[in-house]
Design a protein around this motif. Structure first.
Motif, mmCIF file in Angstrom:
data_model
loop_
_atom_site.group_PDB
_atom_site.id
_atom_site.type_symbol
_atom_site.label_atom_id
_atom_site.label_comp_id
_atom_site.label_asym_id
_atom_site.label_seq_id
_atom_site.Cartn_x
_atom_site.Cartn_y
_atom_site.Cartn_z
ATOM 1 N N TYR A 36 20.713 -1.543 -3.332
ATOM 2 C CA TYR A 36 19.512 -2.028 -4.006
ATOM 3 C C TYR A 36 19.247 -1.272 -5.290
ATOM 4 N N ASP A 37 18.624 -1.968 -6.252
ATOM 5 C CA ASP A 37 18.054 -1.256 -7.377
ATOM 6 C C ASP A 37 16.561 -1.084 -7.082
ATOM 7 N N SER A 38 15.875 -0.328 -7.908
ATOM 8 C CA SER A 38 14.465 -0.010 -7.651
ATOM 9 C C SER A 38 13.602 -1.256 -7.534
ATOM 10 N N SER A 39 13.843 -2.236 -8.378
ATOM 11 C CA SER A 39 13.057 -3.461 -8.365
ATOM 12 C C SER A 39 13.218 -4.212 -7.040
ATOM 13 N N MET A 40 14.431 -4.280 -6.542
ATOM 14 C CA MET A 40 14.684 -4.969 -5.275
ATOM 15 C C MET A 40 14.009 -4.243 -4.119
ATOM 16 N N ILE A 41 14.059 -2.921 -4.139
ATOM 17 C CA ILE A 41 13.423 -2.144 -3.085
ATOM 18 C C ILE A 41 11.918 -2.363 -3.118
ATOM 19 N N GLN A 95 6.958 -4.662 -0.731
ATOM 20 C CA GLN A 95 5.799 -5.550 -0.778
ATOM 21 C C GLN A 95 5.862 -6.602 0.328
ATOM 22 N N LYS A 96 7.031 -7.201 0.542
ATOM 23 C CA LYS A 96 7.192 -8.195 1.600
ATOM 24 C C LYS A 96 6.921 -7.585 2.974
ATOM 25 N N LYS A 97 7.496 -6.417 3.212
ATOM 26 C CA LYS A 97 7.324 -5.763 4.518
ATOM 27 C C LYS A 97 5.873 -5.381 4.741
ATOM 28 N N ARG A 98 5.202 -4.924 3.691
ATOM 29 C CA ARG A 98 3.795 -4.561 3.785
ATOM 30 C C ARG A 98 2.953 -5.782 4.166
ATOM 31 N N GLU A 99 3.228 -6.918 3.522
ATOM 32 C CA GLU A 99 2.487 -8.135 3.827
ATOM 33 C C GLU A 99 2.711 -8.580 5.270
ATOM 34 N N ILE A 100 3.958 -8.515 5.729
ATOM 35 C CA ILE A 100 4.263 -8.874 7.116
ATOM 36 C C ILE A 100 3.545 -7.938 8.075
ATOM 37 N N MET A 101 3.599 -6.639 7.783
ATOM 38 C CA MET A 101 2.952 -5.654 8.651
ATOM 39 C C MET A 101 1.446 -5.897 8.730
ATOM 40 N N MET A 102 0.812 -6.127 7.582
ATOM 41 C CA MET A 102 -0.637 -6.320 7.572
ATOM 42 C C MET A 102 -1.034 -7.608 8.286
ATOM 43 N N GLU A 103 -0.270 -8.666 8.103
ATOM 44 C CA GLU A 103 -0.570 -9.920 8.792
ATOM 45 C C GLU A 103 -0.404 -9.758 10.303
ATOM 46 N N THR A 104 0.638 -9.063 10.715
ATOM 47 C CA THR A 104 0.860 -8.811 12.133
ATOM 48 C C THR A 104 -0.268 -7.957 12.708
ATOM 49 N N GLN A 124 7.203 1.250 10.618
ATOM 50 C CA GLN A 124 8.345 2.162 10.540
ATOM 51 C C GLN A 124 9.386 1.657 9.545
ATOM 52 N N GLU A 125 9.610 0.342 9.533
ATOM 53 C CA GLU A 125 10.540 -0.239 8.572
ATOM 54 C C GLU A 125 10.018 -0.048 7.144
ATOM 55 N N LEU A 126 8.711 -0.190 6.970
ATOM 56 C CA LEU A 126 8.097 0.036 5.662
ATOM 57 C C LEU A 126 8.278 1.486 5.236
ATOM 58 N N ASP A 127 8.051 2.413 6.157
ATOM 59 C CA ASP A 127 8.269 3.834 5.854
ATOM 60 C C ASP A 127 9.690 4.078 5.372
ATOM 61 N N GLN A 128 10.669 3.457 6.023
ATOM 62 C CA GLN A 128 12.071 3.635 5.642
ATOM 63 C C GLN A 128 12.328 3.094 4.242
ATOM 64 N N LEU A 129 11.774 1.922 3.944
ATOM 65 C CA LEU A 129 11.943 1.349 2.611
ATOM 66 C C LEU A 129 11.317 2.239 1.534
ATOM 67 N N ILE A 177 3.557 1.139 -6.558
ATOM 68 C CA ILE A 177 3.844 1.395 -5.148
ATOM 69 C C ILE A 177 2.899 2.456 -4.600
ATOM 70 N N ARG A 178 2.548 3.445 -5.418
ATOM 71 C CA ARG A 178 1.569 4.438 -4.964
ATOM 72 C C ARG A 178 0.252 3.762 -4.626
ATOM 73 N N MET A 179 -0.164 2.806 -5.465
ATOM 74 C CA MET A 179 -1.397 2.079 -5.215
ATOM 75 C C MET A 179 -1.290 1.299 -3.912
ATOM 76 N N GLY A 180 -0.145 0.673 -3.676
ATOM 77 C CA GLY A 180 0.062 -0.065 -2.428
ATOM 78 C C GLY A 180 -0.008 0.832 -1.217
ATOM 79 N N ILE A 181 0.592 2.004 -1.311
ATOM 80 C CA ILE A 181 0.553 2.959 -0.203
ATOM 81 C C ILE A 181 -0.875 3.424 0.026
#
Length: 80
Positions: free
Chosen positions: A3-8, A13-22, A38-43, A61-65
């Protein structure tokens, strides 16, 4: 990981949205929510390892965290 930084960041963002919806549907301590967290932490870790220089996307990303930290409740473990 190829991955490059943009892809990561997109994956974060996708994982965060899935986690929050769940979390909204099943609760913050549900196994699926915890797994997504945990998957979000790894990313995030992969992103931090991959990206060494500060910039606009890192600020995003800091703002998202920060938003995640303010959204998630404190979890208290009861020891019996």
């Amino acid at each position: 990981m190829g991955y490059d930084s943009s892809m990561i960041l997109d994956e974060i963002q996708k994982k965060r949205e899935i986690m929050m919806e769940t979390a909204k549907r099943k609760g913050f301590t549900n196994d699926d929510t915890v797994r997504y967290s945990q998957e979000l932490d790894q990313l995030i870790y992969e992103y931090q390892c991959h990206s060494k220089r500060p910039g606009k996307r890192q600020d995003e990303i800091r703002m998202g965290i920060t938003q995640i930290m303010w959204t998630l409740p404190s979890v208290h473990l009861i020891v019996q």
